[in-house]
Design a protein around this motif. Structure first.
Motif, PDB file in Angstrom:
ATOM      1  N   MET A  47       0.840  -1.184   0.000  1.00 29.67           N
ATOM      2  CA  MET A  47       0.000   0.000   0.000  1.00 29.67           C
ATOM      3  C   MET A  47       0.889   1.253   0.000  1.00 29.67           C
ATOM      4  SD  MET A  47      -2.863   0.886   2.808  1.00 29.67           S
ATOM      5  CE  MET A  47      -4.221   1.857   2.352  1.00 29.67           C
ATOM      6  N   THR A  48       0.593   2.183  -0.876  1.00 28.32           N
ATOM      7  CA  THR A  48       1.388   3.407  -0.938  1.00 28.32           C
ATOM      8  C   THR A  48       0.853   4.427   0.064  1.00 28.32           C
ATOM      9  OG1 THR A  48       0.010   4.298  -2.685  1.00 28.32           O
ATOM     10  CG2 THR A  48       1.992   3.098  -3.352  1.00 28.32           C
ATOM     11  N   ARG A  49       1.749   5.205   0.601  1.00 25.10           N
ATOM     12  CA  ARG A  49       1.401   6.240   1.570  1.00 25.10           C
ATOM     13  C   ARG A  49       0.797   7.434   0.839  1.00 25.10           C
ATOM     14  NH1 ARG A  49       3.926  10.674   3.474  1.00 25.10           N
ATOM     15  NH2 ARG A  49       5.753  10.348   2.169  1.00 25.10           N
ATOM     16  N   ARG A  50      -0.294   7.961   1.378  1.00 23.78           N
ATOM     17  CA  ARG A  50      -0.928   9.139   0.773  1.00 23.78           C
ATOM     18  C   ARG A  50      -0.129  10.392   1.084  1.00 23.78           C
ATOM     19  NH1 ARG A  50      -7.346   9.632   0.974  1.00 23.78           N
ATOM     20  NH2 ARG A  50      -6.716  11.524  -0.062  1.00 23.78           N
ATOM     21  N   ARG A  51       0.064  11.177   0.067  1.00 31.05           N
ATOM     22  CA  ARG A  51       0.736  12.460   0.260  1.00 31.05           C
ATOM     23  C   ARG A  51      -0.345  13.491   0.581  1.00 31.05           C
ATOM     24  NH1 ARG A  51       3.164  12.094  -5.600  1.00 31.05           N
ATOM     25  NH2 ARG A  51       0.991  11.561  -5.793  1.00 31.05           N
ATOM     26  N   ARG A  52       0.004  14.427   1.415  1.00 27.89           N
ATOM     27  CA  ARG A  52      -0.945  15.472   1.811  1.00 27.89           C
ATOM     28  C   ARG A  52      -0.233  16.823   1.890  1.00 27.89           C
ATOM     29  NH1 ARG A  52      -5.560  13.174   3.595  1.00 27.89           N
ATOM     30  NH2 ARG A  52      -5.469  11.081   4.449  1.00 27.89           N
ATOM     31  N   GLY A  53      -1.027  17.862   1.908  1.00 25.98           N
ATOM     32  CA  GLY A  53      -0.516  19.203   2.159  1.00 25.98           C
ATOM     33  C   GLY A  53       0.629  19.614   1.261  1.00 25.98           C
ATOM     34  N   ALA A  54       1.664  20.150   1.909  1.00 29.73           N
ATOM     35  CA  ALA A  54       2.815  20.684   1.177  1.00 29.73           C
ATOM     36  C   ALA A  54       3.537  19.594   0.383  1.00 29.73           C
ATOM     37  CB  ALA A  54       3.785  21.367   2.139  1.00 29.73           C
ATOM     38  N   GLU A  55       3.597  18.385   0.942  1.00 27.88           N
ATOM     39  CA  GLU A  55       4.259  17.285   0.231  1.00 27.88           C
ATOM     40  C   GLU A  55       3.525  16.961  -1.071  1.00 27.88           C
ATOM     41  OE1 GLU A  55       5.442  12.578   0.824  1.00 27.88           O
ATOM     42  OE2 GLU A  55       4.127  13.542   2.290  1.00 27.88           O
ATOM     43  N   LEU A  56       2.202  16.921  -1.017  1.00 26.58           N
ATOM     44  CA  LEU A  56       1.411  16.646  -2.209  1.00 26.58           C
ATOM     45  C   LEU A  56       1.550  17.783  -3.223  1.00 26.58           C
ATOM     46  CD1 LEU A  56      -0.636  15.052  -3.871  1.00 26.58           C
ATOM     47  CD2 LEU A  56      -2.450  16.118  -2.491  1.00 26.58           C
ATOM     48  N   GLU A  57       1.462  19.007  -2.746  1.00 29.33           N
ATOM     49  CA  GLU A  57       1.574  20.148  -3.660  1.00 29.33           C
ATOM     50  C   GLU A  57       2.935  20.165  -4.350  1.00 29.33           C
ATOM     51  OE1 GLU A  57       1.239  24.939  -3.433  1.00 29.33           O
ATOM     52  OE2 GLU A  57      -0.412  23.745  -2.626  1.00 29.33           O
ATOM     53  N   ARG A  58       3.972  19.880  -3.598  1.00 34.79           N
ATOM     54  CA  ARG A  58       5.314  19.834  -4.184  1.00 34.79           C
ATOM     55  C   ARG A  58       5.398  18.737  -5.245  1.00 34.79           C
ATOM     56  NH1 ARG A  58      10.551  21.436  -2.706  1.00 34.79           N
ATOM     57  NH2 ARG A  58      12.122  20.115  -3.664  1.00 34.79           N
ATOM     58  N   ALA A  59       4.831  17.566  -4.956  1.00 30.69           N
ATOM     59  CA  ALA A  59       4.847  16.455  -5.920  1.00 30.69           C
ATOM     60  C   ALA A  59       4.095  16.838  -7.190  1.00 30.69           C
ATOM     61  CB  ALA A  59       4.241  15.200  -5.295  1.00 30.69           C
ATOM     62  N   LEU A  60       2.986  17.542  -7.049  1.00 33.04           N
ATOM     63  CA  LEU A  60       2.204  17.974  -8.219  1.00 33.04           C
ATOM     64  C   LEU A  60       2.984  19.001  -9.040  1.00 33.04           C
ATOM     65  CD1 LEU A  60      -1.280  18.331  -6.495  1.00 33.04           C
ATOM     66  CD2 LEU A  60      -0.614  16.564  -8.145  1.00 33.04           C
ATOM     67  N   LEU A  61       3.595  19.961  -8.367  1.00 37.43           N
ATOM     68  CA  LEU A  61       4.356  20.993  -9.076  1.00 37.43           C
ATOM     69  C   LEU A  61       5.613  20.413  -9.717  1.00 37.43           C
ATOM     70  CD1 LEU A  61       3.867  23.919  -6.555  1.00 37.43           C
ATOM     71  CD2 LEU A  61       2.847  23.722  -8.839  1.00 37.43           C
ATOM     72  N   ASP A  62       6.257  19.476  -9.050  1.00 36.53           N
ATOM     73  CA  ASP A  62       7.417  18.813  -9.645  1.00 36.53           C
ATOM     74  C   ASP A  62       7.006  18.021 -10.884  1.00 36.53           C
ATOM     75  OD1 ASP A  62       9.135  19.861  -7.734  1.00 36.53           O
ATOM     76  OD2 ASP A  62       9.219  18.012  -6.535  1.00 36.53           O
ATOM     77  N   ALA A  63       5.866  17.336 -10.801  1.00 32.62           N
ATOM     78  CA  ALA A  63       5.359  16.584 -11.954  1.00 32.62           C
ATOM     79  C   ALA A  63       5.016  17.542 -13.097  1.00 32.62           C
ATOM     80  CB  ALA A  63       4.138  15.756 -11.564  1.00 32.62           C
TER      81      ALA A  63
END
Length: 189
Positions: free
Chosen positions: A1-17
């Motif tokens: 099971m993969t860990r859900r990203r949230r908040g700043a971590e998720l936003e950073r992953a989206l912007l990096d993508a």
């Protein structure tokens, strides 16, 4: 099971993508779906933050510029501070500058925005960094504060960007020295 990203971590992953997508495919082929796929998330996650691709591109550019902003040197003298900062940009940021301008040409055409609007120095923190550099120089008595208009403050970096975009290569030290010594410093002293 993969860990859900949230908040700043998720936003950073989206912007990096989004940056990776923009870098690999340019604005013309940049889609929200491609960013969703690259980030390994769902469309609602992306659309909750940015309503369309133009908003996402703007956020991505601000993110990349903040992340790549070099530290502002404090050598104790304006000339050396400027040269140290420009050397950093002239060597390690050539690809970044080139990619941003080359890949975003269609963005400018489609939206009517200018590069200046997209690379907002206030949003990216560049304005505050340069202000600190110049405030130290004023406090040391090296420059006349009344000569520091916004255009004059950015002039060395505009000329540096022009050199990078003219050659697509690191800018030689003698060119940086010419920008600082024969163009910029005479304007502010």
């Amino acid at each position: 099971m993969t860990r859900r990203r949230r908040g700043a971590e998720l936003e950073r992953a989206l912007l990096d993508a989004a940056w990776d997508e923009l870098n690999d495919n340019g604005y013309a082929r940049f889609t929200m779906d491609a960013v969703v796929k690259r980030a390994g998330t769902s469309p609602p996650v992306l659309y909750r933050r940015w309503p369309d691709r133009d908003a996402l591109v703007k956020a991505t550019i601000v993110h990349v510029l903040k992340e790549s902003r070099p530290a502002v040197p404090d050598t104790g003298n304006l000339r050396e501070d400027l040269l140290a900062l420009m050397r950093e940009i002239a060597t390690s940021h050539v690809q970044l500058v080139t990619v941003m301008y080359a890949h975003l040409a269609s963005y400018y055409r489609e939206t009517g925005e200018s590069p200046t609007g997209l690379f907002d120095p206030v949003a990216t923190g560049r304005a505050a960094a340069l202000d600190a550099l110049y405030e130290r120089a004023v406090a040391r008595g090296e420059i006349a504060p009344e000569r520091l208009t916004e255009r004059v403050k950015t002039l060395p970096f505009v000329l540096l960007r022009h050199e990078i975009l003219s050659t697509f290569a690191p800018v030689p030290d003698h060119v940086l020295e010419e920008i600082v010594d024969t163009i910029f410093l005479p304007l502010v002293r």
